[in-house]
Motif scaffolding. Structure first.
Motif, PDB file in Angstrom:
ATOM      1  N   ILE A 106      34.326   1.203 173.696  1.00 12.19           N
ATOM      2  CA  ILE A 106      34.984  -0.085 173.494  1.00 12.19           C
ATOM      3  C   ILE A 106      34.412  -0.760 172.246  1.00 12.19           C
ATOM      4  O   ILE A 106      33.200  -0.810 172.054  1.00 12.19           O
ATOM      5  CB  ILE A 106      34.790  -1.003 174.719  1.00 12.19           C
ATOM      6  CG1 ILE A 106      35.265  -0.317 175.994  1.00 12.19           C
ATOM      7  CG2 ILE A 106      35.531  -2.323 174.513  1.00 12.19           C
ATOM      8  CD1 ILE A 106      36.734  -0.020 176.040  1.00 12.19           C
ATOM      9  N   HIS A 107      35.293  -1.299 171.403  1.00  7.50           N
ATOM     10  CA  HIS A 107      34.845  -1.944 170.168  1.00  7.50           C
ATOM     11  C   HIS A 107      34.555  -3.433 170.358  1.00  7.50           C
ATOM     12  O   HIS A 107      33.594  -3.957 169.788  1.00  7.50           O
ATOM     13  CB  HIS A 107      35.905  -1.750 169.076  1.00  7.50           C
ATOM     14  CG  HIS A 107      36.149  -0.312 168.742  1.00  7.50           C
ATOM     15  ND1 HIS A 107      37.026   0.476 169.446  1.00  7.50           N
ATOM     16  CD2 HIS A 107      35.603   0.478 167.788  1.00  7.50           C
ATOM     17  CE1 HIS A 107      37.035   1.702 168.934  1.00  7.50           C
ATOM     18  NE2 HIS A 107      36.191   1.735 167.932  1.00  7.50           N
ATOM     19  N   ILE A 108      35.402  -4.110 171.127  1.00  4.50           N
ATOM     20  CA  ILE A 108      35.181  -5.525 171.417  1.00  4.50           C
ATOM     21  C   ILE A 108      35.450  -5.774 172.894  1.00  4.50           C
ATOM     22  O   ILE A 108      36.485  -5.360 173.425  1.00  4.50           O
ATOM     23  CB  ILE A 108      36.095  -6.440 170.573  1.00  4.50           C
ATOM     24  CG1 ILE A 108      35.684  -6.411 169.094  1.00  4.50           C
ATOM     25  CG2 ILE A 108      36.028  -7.887 171.088  1.00  4.50           C
ATOM     26  CD1 ILE A 108      36.553  -7.278 168.203  1.00  4.50           C
ATOM     27  N   ASN A 165      25.301  -2.719 181.449  1.00  3.48           N
ATOM     28  CA  ASN A 165      26.501  -1.882 181.519  1.00  3.48           C
ATOM     29  C   ASN A 165      27.371  -2.018 180.283  1.00  3.48           C
ATOM     30  O   ASN A 165      27.937  -1.039 179.792  1.00  3.48           O
ATOM     31  CB  ASN A 165      27.283  -2.205 182.786  1.00  3.48           C
ATOM     32  CG  ASN A 165      26.613  -1.671 184.032  1.00  3.48           C
ATOM     33  OD1 ASN A 165      26.213  -0.509 184.080  1.00  3.48           O
ATOM     34  ND2 ASN A 165      26.449  -2.497 185.050  1.00  3.48           N
ATOM     35  N   ARG A 166      27.479  -3.238 179.750  1.00  5.75           N
ATOM     36  CA  ARG A 166      28.271  -3.418 178.547  1.00  5.75           C
ATOM     37  C   ARG A 166      27.627  -2.695 177.359  1.00  5.75           C
ATOM     38  O   ARG A 166      28.318  -2.163 176.490  1.00  5.75           O
ATOM     39  CB  ARG A 166      28.411  -4.911 178.215  1.00  5.75           C
ATOM     40  CG  ARG A 166      29.054  -5.759 179.295  1.00  5.75           C
ATOM     41  CD  ARG A 166      30.493  -5.412 179.629  1.00  5.75           C
ATOM     42  NE  ARG A 166      30.677  -4.256 180.458  1.00  5.75           N
ATOM     43  CZ  ARG A 166      30.488  -4.216 181.786  1.00  5.75           C
ATOM     44  NH1 ARG A 166      30.084  -5.294 182.428  1.00  5.75           N
ATOM     45  NH2 ARG A 166      30.717  -3.112 182.456  1.00  5.75           N
ATOM     46  N   ALA A 167      26.299  -2.676 177.324  1.00  8.48           N
ATOM     47  CA  ALA A 167      25.611  -2.002 176.220  1.00  8.48           C
ATOM     48  C   ALA A 167      25.910  -0.511 176.214  1.00  8.48           C
ATOM     49  O   ALA A 167      25.964   0.121 175.151  1.00  8.48           O
ATOM     50  CB  ALA A 167      24.108  -2.235 176.326  1.00  8.48           C
ATOM     51  N   LYS A 168      26.115   0.073 177.390  1.00 12.71           N
ATOM     52  CA  LYS A 168      26.455   1.495 177.464  1.00 12.71           C
ATOM     53  C   LYS A 168      27.890   1.744 176.995  1.00 12.71           C
ATOM     54  O   LYS A 168      28.194   2.806 176.447  1.00 12.71           O
ATOM     55  CB  LYS A 168      26.301   1.992 178.900  1.00 12.71           C
ATOM     56  CG  LYS A 168      24.866   2.005 179.425  1.00 12.71           C
ATOM     57  CD  LYS A 168      24.835   2.557 180.837  1.00 12.71           C
ATOM     58  CE  LYS A 168      23.404   2.642 181.373  1.00 12.71           C
ATOM     59  NZ  LYS A 168      22.890   1.333 181.777  1.00 12.71           N
ATOM     60  N   GLU A 169      28.760   0.783 177.196  1.00 15.42           N
ATOM     61  CA  GLU A 169      30.198   1.000 176.968  1.00 15.42           C
ATOM     62  C   GLU A 169      30.661   0.613 175.570  1.00 15.42           C
ATOM     63  O   GLU A 169      31.687   1.125 175.097  1.00 15.42           O
ATOM     64  CB  GLU A 169      30.983   0.191 178.004  1.00 15.42           C
ATOM     65  CG  GLU A 169      30.706   0.635 179.433  1.00 15.42           C
ATOM     66  CD  GLU A 169      31.157  -0.370 180.479  1.00 15.42           C
ATOM     67  OE1 GLU A 169      31.210  -0.010 181.665  1.00 15.42           O
ATOM     68  OE2 GLU A 169      31.464  -1.518 180.097  1.00 15.42           O
ATOM     69  N   ILE A 170      29.940  -0.278 174.896  1.00 12.63           N
ATOM     70  CA  ILE A 170      30.353  -0.760 173.578  1.00 12.63           C
ATOM     71  C   ILE A 170      29.817   0.171 172.491  1.00 12.63           C
ATOM     72  O   ILE A 170      28.670   0.622 172.552  1.00 12.63           O
ATOM     73  CB  ILE A 170      29.855  -2.202 173.352  1.00 12.63           C
ATOM     74  CG1 ILE A 170      30.551  -3.159 174.333  1.00 12.63           C
ATOM     75  CG2 ILE A 170      30.097  -2.663 171.914  1.00 12.63           C
ATOM     76  CD1 ILE A 170      30.080  -4.600 174.235  1.00 12.63           C
ATOM     77  N   VAL A 171      30.624   0.443 171.492  1.00 11.55           N
ATOM     78  CA  VAL A 171      30.218   1.317 170.386  1.00 11.55           C
ATOM     79  C   VAL A 171      29.184   0.619 169.517  1.00 11.55           C
ATOM     80  O   VAL A 171      29.057  -0.607 169.524  1.00 11.55           O
ATOM     81  CB  VAL A 171      31.437   1.715 169.525  1.00 11.55           C
ATOM     82  CG1 VAL A 171      32.503   2.408 170.355  1.00 11.55           C
ATOM     83  CG2 VAL A 171      32.021   0.483 168.818  1.00 11.55           C
ATOM     84  N   ALA A 172      28.439   1.392 168.738  1.00 14.39           N
ATOM     85  CA  ALA A 172      27.497   0.818 167.779  1.00 14.39           C
ATOM     86  C   ALA A 172      28.263  -0.058 166.795  1.00 14.39           C
ATOM     87  O   ALA A 172      29.287   0.359 166.252  1.00 14.39           O
ATOM     88  CB  ALA A 172      26.760   1.932 167.049  1.00 14.39           C
ATOM     89  N   GLY A 173      27.782  -1.271 166.590  1.00 21.50           N
ATOM     90  CA  GLY A 173      28.467  -2.219 165.718  1.00 21.50           C
ATOM     91  C   GLY A 173      29.512  -3.050 166.421  1.00 21.50           C
ATOM     92  O   GLY A 173      30.088  -3.962 165.829  1.00 21.50           O
ATOM     93  N   LYS A 320      26.125  -8.846 169.547  1.00 22.94           N
ATOM     94  CA  LYS A 320      26.346  -7.524 168.973  1.00 22.94           C
ATOM     95  C   LYS A 320      25.387  -6.538 169.619  1.00 22.94           C
ATOM     96  O   LYS A 320      24.200  -6.812 169.783  1.00 22.94           O
ATOM     97  CB  LYS A 320      26.123  -7.536 167.456  1.00 22.94           C
ATOM     98  CG  LYS A 320      26.449  -6.198 166.784  1.00 22.94           C
ATOM     99  CD  LYS A 320      26.108  -6.211 165.310  1.00 22.94           C
ATOM    100  CE  LYS A 320      27.035  -7.109 164.529  1.00 22.94           C
ATOM    101  NZ  LYS A 320      26.785  -7.014 163.079  1.00 22.94           N
ATOM    102  N   ARG A 321      25.918  -5.375 169.936  1.00 22.59           N
ATOM    103  CA  ARG A 321      25.085  -4.338 170.545  1.00 22.59           C
ATOM    104  C   ARG A 321      24.044  -3.855 169.559  1.00 22.59           C
ATOM    105  O   ARG A 321      24.335  -3.539 168.403  1.00 22.59           O
ATOM    106  CB  ARG A 321      25.948  -3.151 170.988  1.00 22.59           C
ATOM    107  CG  ARG A 321      25.253  -2.243 171.970  1.00 22.59           C
ATOM    108  CD  ARG A 321      25.943  -0.908 172.070  1.00 22.59           C
ATOM    109  NE  ARG A 321      25.095   0.114 171.425  1.00 22.59           N
ATOM    110  CZ  ARG A 321      25.416   1.393 171.337  1.00 22.59           C
ATOM    111  NH1 ARG A 321      26.577   1.808 171.796  1.00 22.59           N
ATOM    112  NH2 ARG A 321      24.613   2.261 170.789  1.00 22.59           N
ATOM    113  N   LYS A 322      22.786  -3.809 170.014  1.00 24.46           N
ATOM    114  CA  LYS A 322      21.701  -3.331 169.142  1.00 24.46           C
ATOM    115  C   LYS A 322      21.738  -1.817 169.030  1.00 24.46           C
ATOM    116  O   LYS A 322      22.218  -1.113 169.928  1.00 24.46           O
ATOM    117  CB  LYS A 322      20.356  -3.788 169.721  1.00 24.46           C
ATOM    118  CG  LYS A 322      20.122  -5.297 169.623  1.00 24.46           C
ATOM    119  CD  LYS A 322      18.758  -5.674 170.145  1.00 24.46           C
ATOM    120  CE  LYS A 322      18.506  -7.160 170.001  1.00 24.46           C
ATOM    121  NZ  LYS A 322      17.178  -7.554 170.535  1.00 24.46           N
TER     122      LYS A 322
END
Length: 322
Positions: A106-108, A165-173, A320-322
């Motif tokens: 997921i991007h956003i 959980n969101r950190a696992k699902e969101i793409v880098a950036g 933003k995901r680290k």
């Protein structure tokens, strides 16, 4: 704020050049038109971001995931999807406190007016042997500190699960955009406007129990799974979790633009829309009309907008995901 956050902070350069699909998720979407408006706003901001980088020829296709509990009316949601939408729509049933998507897809992610709902009522507040037993109340705003602490602890646990959980699902950036009901720093919980309204629902239930329309035990065992955190609390929890960096934060006071009394009919309808399902599940549907008739009378002439109760704010966070 969302447009500015995407324009300044979304790292589209980090996204896979081999994929031409941009994925957006709305968590806690419900069934009304607000979710469509929010998704369209995000899509427009992403398109502007691509164009600003000279990538107009590489505009992606959009896929939107609408998430809510399995009991949500997805049929109604999809019946009224905007015919002119520029995205492919998908429904994802399940609690957003657990995993919903594969890793890094997921991007956003967006959640609006959703994270005040806890995954469950804190167990201590319904335990007669606990110091946090919330007898005669349905909320923590006017309760002893032990009750408030139990709610705060449940919220902290839920937020940690949510962010992990969101950190696992969101793409880098990728980004997590949150619009949250918030209690201003330094304001006691008893002065929260929403807390005052929940207390009035609770007092109406207590009155009905005194008249024998429902049992006292039913009231004592009913508590709302809702917590309103302060900005300071939210920042602390995000930083302690460590999966996301806070890129942008803003608070707003939309109620301050209104100097008039809140219309009691609108207030009553809003509370009924939010709580009817929970109350029906616990007490049965037979009491609903009577309860909200009483609630309507409770709020008649009450100035929710006076200086004590109009402090409720919205907290807007771009993470933003680290």
């Amino acid at each position: 704020m969302i447009h500015e956050s995407i324009a300044e902070k979304l790292d589209i350069e980090k996204f896979s050049p081999t994929s031409n699909t941009f994925r957006i998720a709305d968590l806690g979407c419900s069934v009304g038109p607000n979710t469509y408006i929010a998704m369209q706003n995000i899509i427009e901001a992403v398109e502007e971001k691509y164009k600003s980088k000279g990538l107009e020829s590489q505009l992606p296709e959009f896929q939107v995931f609408f998430n809510d509990h399995v009991t949500s009316d997805f049929n109604t949601l999809f019946t009224f999807l905007p015919p002119e939408r520029r995205y492919f729509a998908t429904g994802v049933p399940g609690s957003f406190y657990g995993r919903l998507f594969p890793k890094s897809c997921i991007h956003i992610m967006h959640a609006s007016y959703a994270l005040q709902w806890l995954s469950k009522v804190p167990e201590e507040v319904a335990d007669k042997d606990s110091a946090a037993w919330n007898k005669g109340r349905i909320y923590y705003s006017s309760a002893p500190v032990e009750v408030a602490n139990a709610y705060a602890a449940q919220y902290a646990k839920d937020m940690d699960n949510f962010l992990n959980n969101r950190a696992k699902e969101i793409v880098a950036g990728g980004m997590l955009l949150l619009i949250m009901i918030s209690n201003p720093d330094g304001i006691h919980r008893s002065q929260m406007g929403c807390g005052v309204m929940y207390d009035k629902v609770g007092s109406s239930l207590v009155d009905m129990a005194k008249e024998g329309l429902i049992s006292e035990a039913q009231v004592d065992s009913f508590n709302l799974p809702v917590y309103t955190a302060s900005p300071k609390e939210v920042i602390c929890l995000v930083e302690r979790n460590g999966c996301f960096g806070i890129e942008r934060m803003m608070t707003t006071h939309p109620q301050l633009r209104n100097d008039d009394n809140v219309d009691e009919q609108i207030c009553s309808m809003s509370m009924r829309a939010a709580l009817e399902g929970l109350i029906t599940e616990h007490f049965g549907s037979e009491i609903i009309d009577e309860l909200f008739d009483r609630f309507h009378k409770e709020v008649a002439g009450f100035n929710l907008m006076d200086s004590r109760h109009k402090k409720g704010i919205l907290l807007l966070l771009a993470l933003k995901r680290k």
